[in-house]
Enzyme design. Structure first.
Site, mmCIF file in Angstrom:
data_model
loop_
_atom_site.group_PDB
_atom_site.id
_atom_site.type_symbol
_atom_site.label_atom_id
_atom_site.label_comp_id
_atom_site.label_asym_id
_atom_site.label_seq_id
_atom_site.Cartn_x
_atom_site.Cartn_y
_atom_site.Cartn_z
ATOM 1 N N SER A 57 27.768 -48.962 -25.119
ATOM 2 C CA SER A 57 28.365 -47.870 -24.538
ATOM 3 C C SER A 57 27.433 -46.497 -24.693
ATOM 4 O O SER A 57 26.629 -46.626 -25.787
ATOM 5 C CB SER A 57 29.728 -47.225 -24.956
HETATM 6 N N1 SAH Z 1 32.246 -50.478 -27.365
HETATM 7 C C1 SAH Z 1 31.407 -51.316 -27.114
HETATM 8 C C2 SAH Z 1 31.484 -51.596 -25.456
HETATM 9 C C3 SAH Z 1 31.098 -53.037 -25.021
HETATM 10 S S1 SAH Z 1 31.401 -53.242 -23.498
HETATM 11 C C4 SAH Z 1 30.012 -50.936 -27.577
HETATM 12 O O1 SAH Z 1 29.765 -49.730 -27.791
HETATM 13 O O2 SAH Z 1 29.144 -51.674 -27.572
HETATM 14 C C5 SAH Z 1 32.939 -53.844 -23.523
HETATM 15 C C6 SAH Z 1 33.441 -55.043 -24.217
HETATM 16 O O3 SAH Z 1 34.644 -55.331 -23.803
HETATM 17 C C7 SAH Z 1 32.470 -56.095 -23.820
HETATM 18 O O4 SAH Z 1 31.951 -56.796 -25.209
HETATM 19 C C8 SAH Z 1 33.553 -57.404 -23.159
HETATM 20 O O5 SAH Z 1 33.051 -58.696 -23.541
HETATM 21 C C9 SAH Z 1 34.767 -56.730 -23.897
HETATM 22 N N2 SAH Z 1 35.993 -57.092 -23.480
HETATM 23 C C10 SAH Z 1 36.304 -57.327 -21.832
HETATM 24 N N3 SAH Z 1 37.629 -57.645 -21.548
HETATM 25 C C11 SAH Z 1 38.218 -57.884 -23.021
HETATM 26 C C12 SAH Z 1 39.280 -58.188 -23.453
HETATM 27 N N4 SAH Z 1 40.378 -58.540 -22.465
HETATM 28 N N5 SAH Z 1 39.576 -58.496 -24.530
HETATM 29 C C13 SAH Z 1 38.690 -57.924 -25.708
HETATM 30 N N6 SAH Z 1 37.479 -57.497 -25.097
HETATM 31 C C14 SAH Z 1 37.308 -57.375 -23.983
#
Ligand code: SAH
Length: 223
Positions: free
Chosen positions: A70
Site C-alpha cells: 500500500s
Molecule cells: N497491507 C498490504 C496490502 C497488500 S495488497 C501491504 O501494505 O503490503 C492486499 C492483500 O490482500 C494481498 O496480499 C491479497 O492477497 C490479500 N487478500 C485479498 N483477498 C483476501 C482475502 N479474502 N483474505 C485474505 N487476504 C486477502
C-alpha cells in the site's frame, strides 16, 4: 515494539522522514503519532531490493503475485481512522501482503491478527516481521471474509483489499465499540468506508475514493 525499539531495525533517515511526513500532512493526515510512525518505518525492507530507490515515494509498488504494497498515505489514512478510539488493544488485518501495514499496527495495538490468502506472501511476511523483531502478531493463512473468531472481539478491523460488500462475519467479530475500515466496491469505483459499532447498530461513513486490489475468495497456494 515501540518507536525507540524500532531504531534497532534501522529507522529511515531524518531527511526521508521529514519529506514523507510533510507529504502526509499536506494530504490531510493530522495525527502526529501516525505521521511519525509511517514516515519512520523502513519501507524498503518490505519490498524487492530492485525497487529500493522508490521505497519512500508515496505510491503503491508491486510485491509479486499481482499484489501491491500500500501507498504510505493510505496506510496512514486507514491507521488514523481507527486510531481515534480510546481503547486500542486488539486489531484484525485482512490482507497481510508485504506486512508493511501490519508493522504499523503492531506498534499501535497490543495484539495484531493478520490474515493473508496467498501462501507465499503469508510465509514471507511472517518471516520478515519475525526477523525484524515484531512479537505481538499472529499470522493466519486463510480467507479474510471469515475473520478469525478465536481472537475476537476486535477493537478495530482493517481490510486492505476491496470487498464487494461488507463481510458479515467481520461485523460479528467486532467489539461493541469497535470499528472497521475497508475499501468497498461501488458502481463507479471504490470508496474507503468506515463503519462504527454503536448501541443502535453500525454507523457508516464514506471517506474517499481509493484503488485497491480485489478481495478474493479462498486460499491460493503455489505448492
Ligand atoms: N497491507 C498490504 C496490502 C497488500 S495488497 C501491504 O501494505 O503490503 C492486499 C492483500 O490482500 C494481498 O496480499 C491479497 O492477497 C490479500 N487478500 C485479498 N483477498 C483476501 C482475502 N479474502 N483474505 C485474505 N487476504 C486477502
Amino acid at each position: 515494539m515501540n518507536i525507540n525499539e524500532a531504531k534497532g531495525i534501522g529507522l529511515t533517515s531524518e531527511a526521508v522522514r521529514r519529506k514523507l511526513g510533510e507529504e502526509l500532512r499536506t494530504l490531510g493526515i493530522k495525527n502526529n503519532e501516525v505521521i511519525d510512525l509511517v514516515s519512520s518505518m523502513p519501507r524498503h525492507l518490505f519490498i524487492d531490493s530492485a525497487l529500493t530507490n522508490r521505497a519512500y515515494e508515496n505510491v503503491s509498488l508491486p510485491i509479486g503475485f499481482r499484489q501491491t504494497i500500500s501507498q504510505p498515505y493510505i496506510v496512514a489514512k486507514m491507521t488514523e481512522l481507527i486510531h481515534e478510539m480510546t481503547s486500542m488493544k486488539n486489531v484484525l488485518e485482512i490482507g497481510t501482503g508485504s506486512g508493511y501495514q501490519t508493522s504499523i499496527l503492531s506498534m499501535l495495538f497490543d495484539k495484531v491478527t493478520t490474515i493473508e490468502r496467498i501462501k507465499s506472501l503469508h510465509d514471507k511476511s511472517k518471516e520478515r516481521l519475525s526477523k525484524l523483531g515484531f512479537k505481538n502478531i499472529s499470522y493466519k493463512l486463510g480467507d479474510g471474509h471469515l475473520g478469525h473468531k478465536n481472537n475476537a472481539p476486535y477493537d478495530a478491523i482493517i481490510v486492505t483489499a476491496a470487498a464487494s460488500s461488507i463481510p458479515s462475519l467481520l461485523v460479528e467479530q467486532l467489539s461493541v465499540t469497535g470499528r472497521i475500515v475497508l475499501p468497498l466496491k461501488m458502481n463507479d469505483g471504490q470508496r474507503l468506508v468506515k463503519l462504527k459499532n454503536t448501541k443502535s447498530g453500525l454507523v457508516k461513513k464514506i471517506i474517499e475514493e481509493v484503488v485497491f486490489v480485489p478481495m478474493l475468495d479462498g486460499i491460493e497456494s503455489d505448492e
